[in-house]
Design an enzyme around this catalytic site. Structure first.
Site: not given
Length: 243
Positions: A91, A29
């Site tokens: 996610k 991320k």
């Protein structure tokens, strides 16, 4: 029980450093772009390719970015793009919307109907929504469920959500055969409490970087954190009661 260590990274160098220092799960991320800031699909593919060569079998997750439930169509498009880059888990953050709570449950239902391996992440800055947890568990379609915080300056997750609430969450998720994850500005000193809560994995970023969560990952800090979990597990920390 040994709590597995999830470390969030933004590029190949950080991914290799985290893996080499003992991270159990590499999470892709961009921390400068929010709680679940997403990386470009091409960067995800590059990191995955390198990790698969150097650390075959090491689980990899990636986020789709900070998007509200109102943008469900875009979220689902991003799920497909991220999953196609070879990660093990995608996610997806779920931000509570008090004015339209049905949108979050509708998004959960849409995610549950997908074929990708999706881990919903409940943002709990305003508290953990037990009804949303129950809804996610009832679908039985997700490999895991995670809680996190959107605002990273409000203290650790363990300071913001009661330990008994987190313990109940972990117990409920694991009772369904799913993985339970905890994250949210977790600190090095939270290791002992996390061992007592006994999630399947705990997510870290700021605690293993120099200069804050948007700084550069330091493998020495990853090793130090890994050592705390190992030492605590060896000392036989028990679980917290859920009552």
């Amino acid at each position: 029980m040994m709590v597995r260590l999830l470390v969030s990274v933004r590029d190949v160098d950080e991914a290799l450093a985290a893996a080499g220092a003992g991270a159990d799960l590499i999470d892709l991320k961009e921390p400068a772009d929010g709680a679940l800031g997403g990386l470009a699909p091409e960067r995800i593919a590059r990191i995955v390719s390198v990790l698969r060569t150097r650390y075959p079998g090491l689980p990899i997750s990636a986020t789709v970015g900070d998007l509200p439930a109102e943008q469900a169509d875009e979220i689902l498009r991003r799920v497909g793009r991220v999953a196609s880059r070879g990660v093990d888990y995608v996610k997806v953050g779920l931000w509570p919307t008090p004015e339209a709570p049905g949108r979050v449950t509708s998004l959960l239902d849409a995610l549950a109907d997908r074929t990708e391996s999706i881990v919903p992440v409940l943002l709990v800055d305003e508290g953990l929504d037990a009804g949303l947890v129950d809804h996610a568990l009832a679908r039985g379609s997700f490999p895991g469920l995670m809680v996190d915080t959107a605002t990273k300056r409000g203290g650790s997750l363990l300071q913001r959500v009661p330990a008994a609430t987190l313990a109940s969450f972990v117990a409920a998720v694991r009772s369904r055969g799913m993985l339970a994850g905890l994250a949210g500005s977790l600190r090095m000193d939270d290791a002992a409490a996390l061992l007592a809560l006994a999630p399947d994995f705990a997510g870290f970023r700021g605690a293993v970087t120099r200069g804050g969560r948007a700084g550069v990952l330091d493998p020495l800090l990853v090793r130090q954190l890994r050592g705390r979990f190992a030492a605590g597990a060896g000392a036989g920390h028990g679980r917290l009661a859920t009552a």
